[in-house]
Design a protein around this motif. Structure first.
Motif, PDB file in Angstrom:
ATOM      1  N   HIS A 142     -49.932 -34.824  -1.262  1.00  0.00           N
ATOM      2  CA  HIS A 142     -48.847 -35.189  -2.046  1.00  0.00           C
ATOM      3  C   HIS A 142     -48.900 -35.293  -3.655  1.00  0.00           C
ATOM      4  O   HIS A 142     -48.472 -34.716  -4.385  1.00  0.00           O
ATOM      5  CB  HIS A 142     -47.995 -36.371  -1.616  1.00  0.00           C
ATOM      6  CG  HIS A 142     -46.425 -36.511  -2.424  1.00  0.00           C
ATOM      7  ND1 HIS A 142     -46.241 -37.818  -2.949  1.00  0.00           N
ATOM      8  CD2 HIS A 142     -45.787 -35.443  -2.914  1.00  0.00           C
ATOM      9  CE1 HIS A 142     -44.973 -37.685  -3.557  1.00  0.00           C
ATOM     10  NE2 HIS A 142     -44.860 -36.142  -3.562  1.00  0.00           N
ATOM     11  N   GLU A 166     -44.984 -34.276  10.683  1.00  0.00           N
ATOM     12  CA  GLU A 166     -44.619 -35.801  10.558  1.00  0.00           C
ATOM     13  C   GLU A 166     -45.131 -36.570   9.557  1.00  0.00           C
ATOM     14  O   GLU A 166     -44.475 -37.240   8.734  1.00  0.00           O
ATOM     15  CB  GLU A 166     -44.404 -36.294  12.005  1.00  0.00           C
ATOM     16  CG  GLU A 166     -43.370 -35.587  12.837  1.00  0.00           C
ATOM     17  CD  GLU A 166     -43.386 -36.176  14.313  1.00  0.00           C
ATOM     18  OE1 GLU A 166     -44.431 -37.125  14.465  1.00  0.00           O
ATOM     19  OE2 GLU A 166     -42.482 -35.999  15.109  1.00  0.00           O
ATOM     20  N   LEU A 169     -43.834 -35.059   6.159  1.00  0.00           N
ATOM     21  CA  LEU A 169     -42.532 -35.327   5.989  1.00  0.00           C
ATOM     22  C   LEU A 169     -42.014 -36.702   5.773  1.00  0.00           C
ATOM     23  O   LEU A 169     -41.334 -37.191   5.015  1.00  0.00           O
ATOM     24  CB  LEU A 169     -41.507 -34.968   7.365  1.00  0.00           C
ATOM     25  CG  LEU A 169     -41.787 -33.334   7.297  1.00  0.00           C
ATOM     26  CD1 LEU A 169     -40.827 -32.806   8.464  1.00  0.00           C
ATOM     27  CD2 LEU A 169     -40.965 -32.409   6.168  1.00  0.00           C
ATOM     28  N   ASP A 170     -43.049 -37.652   6.327  1.00  0.00           N
ATOM     29  CA  ASP A 170     -42.908 -39.296   6.002  1.00  0.00           C
ATOM     30  C   ASP A 170     -43.210 -39.314   4.551  1.00  0.00           C
ATOM     31  O   ASP A 170     -42.844 -40.510   4.067  1.00  0.00           O
ATOM     32  CB  ASP A 170     -43.919 -39.964   6.800  1.00  0.00           C
ATOM     33  CG  ASP A 170     -43.342 -40.161   8.328  1.00  0.00           C
ATOM     34  OD1 ASP A 170     -42.066 -39.751   8.661  1.00  0.00           O
ATOM     35  OD2 ASP A 170     -44.207 -40.452   9.363  1.00  0.00           O
ATOM     36  N   PHE A 172     -43.263 -36.765   1.759  1.00  0.00           N
ATOM     37  CA  PHE A 172     -42.369 -35.948   0.971  1.00  0.00           C
ATOM     38  C   PHE A 172     -41.971 -34.708   1.699  1.00  0.00           C
ATOM     39  O   PHE A 172     -42.124 -34.499   2.478  1.00  0.00           O
ATOM     40  CB  PHE A 172     -43.221 -35.394  -0.299  1.00  0.00           C
ATOM     41  CG  PHE A 172     -44.334 -34.464  -0.192  1.00  0.00           C
ATOM     42  CD1 PHE A 172     -44.151 -33.160  -0.761  1.00  0.00           C
ATOM     43  CD2 PHE A 172     -45.445 -34.780   0.519  1.00  0.00           C
ATOM     44  CE1 PHE A 172     -45.037 -32.358  -0.384  1.00  0.00           C
ATOM     45  CE2 PHE A 172     -46.305 -33.664   0.812  1.00  0.00           C
ATOM     46  CZ  PHE A 172     -46.037 -32.517   0.145  1.00  0.00           C
ATOM     47  N   THR A 173     -41.210 -33.877   0.862  1.00  0.00           N
ATOM     48  CA  THR A 173     -40.517 -32.547   1.756  1.00  0.00           C
ATOM     49  C   THR A 173     -41.048 -31.506   0.685  1.00  0.00           C
ATOM     50  O   THR A 173     -40.385 -31.250  -0.232  1.00  0.00           O
ATOM     51  CB  THR A 173     -38.886 -32.788   1.761  1.00  0.00           C
ATOM     52  OG1 THR A 173     -38.440 -33.845   2.117  1.00  0.00           O
ATOM     53  CG2 THR A 173     -38.451 -31.612   2.123  1.00  0.00           C
ATOM     54  N   LYS A 175     -41.407 -27.339  -0.285  1.00  0.00           N
ATOM     55  CA  LYS A 175     -40.225 -26.103   0.011  1.00  0.00           C
ATOM     56  C   LYS A 175     -40.930 -25.463   0.911  1.00  0.00           C
ATOM     57  O   LYS A 175     -40.031 -24.570   1.277  1.00  0.00           O
ATOM     58  CB  LYS A 175     -40.346 -25.510  -1.606  1.00  0.00           C
ATOM     59  CG  LYS A 175     -39.734 -26.836  -2.560  1.00  0.00           C
ATOM     60  CD  LYS A 175     -39.758 -26.074  -4.007  1.00  0.00           C
ATOM     61  CE  LYS A 175     -39.075 -24.696  -4.401  1.00  0.00           C
ATOM     62  NZ  LYS A 175     -39.161 -24.295  -5.580  1.00  0.00           N
ATOM     63  N   ILE A 177     -43.690 -24.651   3.892  1.00  0.00           N
ATOM     64  CA  ILE A 177     -44.540 -25.249   4.991  1.00  0.00           C
ATOM     65  C   ILE A 177     -44.962 -24.105   5.871  1.00  0.00           C
ATOM     66  O   ILE A 177     -44.302 -23.039   6.479  1.00  0.00           O
ATOM     67  CB  ILE A 177     -44.024 -25.888   6.041  1.00  0.00           C
ATOM     68  CG1 ILE A 177     -43.577 -27.538   5.314  1.00  0.00           C
ATOM     69  CG2 ILE A 177     -44.798 -26.365   7.321  1.00  0.00           C
ATOM     70  CD1 ILE A 177     -42.973 -28.455   6.229  1.00  0.00           C
ATOM     71  N   ILE A 201     -39.044 -28.757  11.770  1.00  0.00           N
ATOM     72  CA  ILE A 201     -38.964 -28.633  10.236  1.00  0.00           C
ATOM     73  C   ILE A 201     -37.585 -28.629   9.869  1.00  0.00           C
ATOM     74  O   ILE A 201     -36.813 -27.918  10.205  1.00  0.00           O
ATOM     75  CB  ILE A 201     -39.606 -27.197   9.755  1.00  0.00           C
ATOM     76  CG1 ILE A 201     -41.097 -27.351  10.481  1.00  0.00           C
ATOM     77  CG2 ILE A 201     -39.514 -27.049   8.413  1.00  0.00           C
ATOM     78  CD1 ILE A 201     -41.790 -26.077   9.777  1.00  0.00           C
ATOM     79  N   PRO A 202     -37.147 -29.594   9.101  1.00  0.00           N
ATOM     80  CA  PRO A 202     -35.797 -29.558   8.454  1.00  0.00           C
ATOM     81  C   PRO A 202     -35.389 -28.670   7.857  1.00  0.00           C
ATOM     82  O   PRO A 202     -35.941 -27.482   7.147  1.00  0.00           O
ATOM     83  CB  PRO A 202     -35.725 -30.682   7.401  1.00  0.00           C
ATOM     84  CG  PRO A 202     -37.147 -31.580   7.948  1.00  0.00           C
ATOM     85  CD  PRO A 202     -37.921 -30.428   8.193  1.00  0.00           C
ATOM     86  N   ILE A 205     -36.294 -25.841   4.216  1.00  0.00           N
ATOM     87  CA  ILE A 205     -37.473 -25.393   4.004  1.00  0.00           C
ATOM     88  C   ILE A 205     -38.023 -24.050   4.513  1.00  0.00           C
ATOM     89  O   ILE A 205     -37.597 -23.771   5.669  1.00  0.00           O
ATOM     90  CB  ILE A 205     -38.488 -26.697   4.618  1.00  0.00           C
ATOM     91  CG1 ILE A 205     -38.101 -28.005   4.131  1.00  0.00           C
ATOM     92  CG2 ILE A 205     -39.997 -26.307   4.581  1.00  0.00           C
ATOM     93  CD1 ILE A 205     -39.125 -29.064   4.663  1.00  0.00           C
ATOM     94  N   THR A 207     -40.326 -21.507   6.416  1.00  0.00           N
ATOM     95  CA  THR A 207     -41.312 -21.690   7.318  1.00  0.00           C
ATOM     96  C   THR A 207     -42.067 -20.347   7.452  1.00  0.00           C
ATOM     97  O   THR A 207     -41.618 -19.317   7.319  1.00  0.00           O
ATOM     98  CB  THR A 207     -40.574 -21.969   8.660  1.00  0.00           C
ATOM     99  OG1 THR A 207     -40.034 -23.326   8.471  1.00  0.00           O
ATOM    100  CG2 THR A 207     -41.731 -22.288   9.486  1.00  0.00           C
TER     101      THR A 207
END
Length: 252
Positions: A142, A166, A169-170, A172-173, A175, A177, A201-202, A205, A207
């Motif tokens: 990060h 995970e 994502l814990d 930061f998020t 743009k 991945i 993956i939310p 984002i 992919t």
């Protein structure tokens, strides 16, 4: 193998700290926007790559700028350039040459673990860099991600497992991945690995499926699972021509 590569990178970084002097930022082209706006689905990041630790020399006649120009003409949304010297036979100069030849965003694919490598990336003309979750703790990744943003660079954050995803994502998020389909323990690849991780993956984002994408059937599988982009190197480098490789992959 990854640990061996990272040990070499630490030696290279020591040299960079002694030799590299930061330069003003150059105007950058957004990798994120290029992939988002590509008419080709999934969007293609076409890789310029001479060799790999597992396969050895992939392309004997290797002129990075010519290959990248052919990729652009063939419809690629972005170009990836391998700059690692020891294991992939690449060089920072390869990226410089590619950047001068194409208008597409250029991703520097290397094992980046220090801020000085990010400053160097911005200096040589990269528009984006690769950050590998397996190479560092999420907090460190990060930190490098935010530093890259200060240098106007996009970041492709690469994961190999749900656990790595995970962990990121814990904190930061990102743009972008990337999911690496290569098992770093034995170097086998399986494109279904992308789908197994992408489900976690939310939304929002982008992919990217990386490694082992060889056939139109592979691409069809990834398209059916709504993967936004693919990163392909060896398959295109081994084709009779880069343009023909892209045509065969997309079933054209």
């Amino acid at each position: 193998m990854l640990q061996q590569i990272l040990d070499v990178k630490k030696e290279e970084i020591t040299k960079l700290h002694r030799e590299f002097e930061g330069q003003p930022n150059q105007k950058k082209v957004s990798l994120y926007e290029a992939l988002s706006n590509s008419s080709q689905k999934p969007a293609l990041i076409a890789e310029v790559k001479k060799a790999s630790p597992s396969k050895g020399i992939i392309k004997e006649h290797y002129v990075p700028s010519e290959i990248a120009a052919a990729y652009e003409q063939g419809g690629a949304a972005a170009i990836s350039v391998l700059t690692d010297q020891r294991f992939f036979r690449g060089h920072a100069a390869d990226l410089v040459a590619v950047k001068q030849m194409v208008s597409l965003p250029v991703l520097r694919k290397d094992f980046i673990i220090d801020k000085v490598q990010i400053r160097e990336s911005a200096h040589i003309g990269a528009d984006a860099i690769l950050l590998i979750a397996a190479a560092m703790e999420p907090g460190k990744l990060h930190e490098l991600y935010e530093y890259a943003r200060e240098e106007n660079l996009d970041c492709l954050v690469e994961v190999h497992s749900v656990e790595e995803l995970e962990g990121i994502l814990d904190v930061f998020t990102p743009k972008l991945i990337g999911i690496n389909n290569r098992d770093l323990r034995n170097f086998n690849t399986d494109v279904t690995h992308t789908e197994a991780i992408a489900r976690y993956i939310p939304e929002g984002i982008l992919t990217v499926s990386e490694s082992g994408i060889k056939t139109a059937e592979d691409l069809k599988f990834l398209r059916e699972h709504n993967i936004d982009a693919i990163l392909v190197g060896e398959t295109l480098m081994r084709a009779s021509s880069p343009g023909k490789g892209i045509q065969l992959l997309y079933g054209e």
